[in-house]
Write a protein that holds these residues in place. Structure first.
Motif, PDB file in Angstrom:
ATOM      1  N   CYS A 173      41.405  38.613  35.908  1.00 50.85           N
ATOM      2  CA  CYS A 173      40.862  39.167  34.664  1.00 50.85           C
ATOM      3  C   CYS A 173      41.783  40.286  34.174  1.00 50.85           C
ATOM      4  O   CYS A 173      42.649  40.762  34.915  1.00 50.85           O
ATOM      5  N   CYS A 214      38.573  49.728  35.573  1.00 52.02           N
ATOM      6  CA  CYS A 214      38.422  48.741  34.497  1.00 52.02           C
ATOM      7  C   CYS A 214      37.501  49.307  33.407  1.00 52.02           C
ATOM      8  O   CYS A 214      36.464  49.913  33.721  1.00 52.02           O
ATOM      9  N   VAL A 229      33.941  48.496  34.004  1.00 48.00           N
ATOM     10  CA  VAL A 229      33.270  49.293  35.048  1.00 48.00           C
ATOM     11  C   VAL A 229      32.873  50.644  34.434  1.00 48.00           C
ATOM     12  O   VAL A 229      31.778  51.152  34.683  1.00 48.00           O
ATOM     13  N   THR A 286      30.378  42.208  38.928  1.00 44.39           N
ATOM     14  CA  THR A 286      30.778  40.868  39.392  1.00 44.39           C
ATOM     15  C   THR A 286      29.630  40.082  40.027  1.00 44.39           C
ATOM     16  O   THR A 286      29.861  39.110  40.738  1.00 44.39           O
ATOM     17  N   THR A 307      33.513  37.575  34.545  1.00 36.77           N
ATOM     18  CA  THR A 307      32.702  37.031  35.645  1.00 36.77           C
ATOM     19  C   THR A 307      31.783  35.929  35.114  1.00 36.77           C
ATOM     20  O   THR A 307      31.672  34.847  35.709  1.00 36.77           O
TER      21      THR A 307
HETATM   22  S1  SF4 Z   1      34.718  44.501  35.730  1.00 33.73           S
HETATM   23 FE1  SF4 Z   1      35.189  42.361  35.333  1.00 33.73          FE
HETATM   24  S2  SF4 Z   1      36.984  42.483  34.011  1.00 33.73           S
HETATM   25 FE2  SF4 Z   1      36.809  44.450  35.022  1.00 33.73          FE
HETATM   26  S3  SF4 Z   1      38.036  44.335  36.887  1.00 33.73           S
HETATM   27 FE3  SF4 Z   1      35.960  43.796  37.450  1.00 33.73          FE
HETATM   28  S4  SF4 Z   1      35.923  41.568  37.285  1.00 33.73           S
HETATM   29 FE4  SF4 Z   1      37.695  42.255  36.142  1.00 33.73          FE
END
Ligand code: SF4
Length: 297
Positions: free
Chosen positions: A17, A100, A103, A166, A198
Motif C-alpha cells: 500500500c 501512515c 493511521v 488492517t 485493506t
Molecule cells: S493503514 Fe493501510 S494504507 Fe496505511 S500503512 Fe497500514 S495498511 Fe497501509
C-alpha cells in the motif's frame, strides 16, 4: 501428459500500500546516516528487514527510549502514541516520522471520541504496534481482539470504538454489534478506521477464492493483514498457502490444481509478488528446473 496444468489468477488489488511504500522510501533516503535506528519493525516483511540489516540500520524498542541512541530514529508506518513520540525527543536526535496518514486518521478519530466523553475501545490485536500506539495515550482504554473480550467492556454512558486499520471490516462490524447488544443502555459510537487498501485487498481475495481452488498469499508471517487474507480465503472456500517469497514454493503443492490465485499483504513488495508469479508461470509450463524437480510429489 503434463504434470502441471493450471492458470494463474492475480488479485485485482494486491501487495504494498502507499503507507508502507512511503515509509520504506523515507527510510531508504536516510541509508548511510550514522546510527539510523528504527523504533520497532519498519514493516512486517522479512525481505525489507534483510535490506535494513544489510544497510546497517539498527533497531530499538519504541516503548523504551535509550539515552545512548543518538542521531536519527524512525517512527514506523504503524505510528506511535504522543507519549512515546515525546519520550524520544531530544536535542541529540532527529525523528523521521513515517506514520501512515490513515493511521493518523485513526488516532484523530480516537482523540475526538475521547474529547467528546466516550470511553475508548480499539478493535484489534493486543500486541500489535499500531494498537499499542492507539491506546498509548489512554491508559484506561480497552482493546477488543475477539468476542471473548466483550464482557470486559465497562458499563459507561458513552463508548467510542475505532479499529486497527488492517482488521477485516466484516469482523469489526460483528464485534461492534456484539458490544451494542452487551451494553444496550450505552451510547455506542463506531468510527470505521479500517483503511481502504485493506478493504480492497479483502474484497479481491474473496473474489479470487470463488474462482480458484488454491491461492498463494505472499507476506510476512507476522503481518496482520496477510494473515487476515489467509483467513478470508479459507472462509470463502478456497485453499490458502501463506508464503514469504518465491523460493518457499514447493511444486508438489500445485499438482492437480487448475486455477491458482495469487495475492499479497499490504507490506509485500511488488517485486516479491512478481517473482512468485514468474515461478508459478515456469511451473505451469512444466519447465521447472531446480533441485526440487526431482521431488516425487
Ligand atoms: S493503514 Fe493501510 S494504507 Fe496505511 S500503512 Fe497500514 S495498511 Fe497501509
Amino acid at each position: 501428459m503434463k504434470k502441471y496444468d493450471f492458470k494463474i489468477h492475480l488479485a485485482s488489488h494486491f501487495g504494498m500500500c502507499f503507507g508502507v511504500r512511503d515509509a520504506i522510501i523515507k527510510t531508504r533516503d536516510s541509508f548511510g546516516v550514522k546510527g539510523l535506528t528504527i523504533l520497532g519493525q519498519l514493516v512486517h516483511n522479512p525481505i525489507v528487514s534483510e535490506e535494513l540489516n544489510r544497510n546497517g540500520v539498527q533497531k530499538a524498542d519504541l516503548q523504551k527510549p535509550a539515552n545512548e541512541i543518538k542521531g536519527t530514529v524512525v517512527i514506523t508506518a504503524h505510528g506511535a502514541s504522543t507519549k512515546d513520540k515525546k519520550a524520544w525527543e531530544s536535542n541529540d536526535r532527529k525523528i523521521i516520522d513515517t506514520t501512515c496518514p490513515l493511521v493518523h486518521k485513526a488516532h484523530q478519530a480516537l482523540n475526538q471520541l475521547v474529547a467528546s466523553g466516550y470511553f475508548p475501545v480499539v478493535i484489534g490485536k493486543k500486541d500489535h504496534a499500531e494498537v499499542k500506539g492507539l491506546i498509548g495515550d489512554f491508559p484506561r482504554s480497552l482493546v477488543v481482539q475477539t468476542d471473548a473480550d466483550i464482557p470486559n467492556v465497562p458499563d459507561k454512558k458513552k463508548i467510542g470504538i475505532v479499529s486497527q486499520t488492517t482488521q477485516r471490516i466484516d469482523k469489526v462490524e460483528l464485534i461492534v454489534e456484539s458490544i451494542r447488544s452487551f451494553r444496550k443502555d450505552s451510547d455506542v459510537k463506531f468510527v470505521d478506521t479500517v483503511c481502504a487498501p485493506t478493504k480492497n485487498r479483502q474484497t479481491s481475495a474473496q473474489e479470487l477464492s470463488k474462482r480458484c481452488d488454491l491461492v498463494f498469499v505472499v507476506g510476512g508471517t507476522n503481518s496482520n493483514n496477510t494473515i487476515q487474507l489467509v483467513n478470508t480465503i479459507k472462509e470463502f472456500g478456497s485453499h490458502p498457502i501463506h508464503i514469504q517469497r518465491a523460493s518457499d514454493i514447493d511444486p508438489c503443492w500445485l499438482e492437480g490444481y487448475y486455477n491458482v490465485g495469487l495475492t499479497a499483504g499490504t507490506s509485500t513488495l511488488k517485486e516479491t509478488v512478481m517473482e512468485v508469479y514468474e515461478t508459478l508461470e515456469v511451473i505451469s509450463q512444466n519447465k521447472f528446473s531446480n533441485k526440487k524437480e526431482n521431488i516425487v510429489c
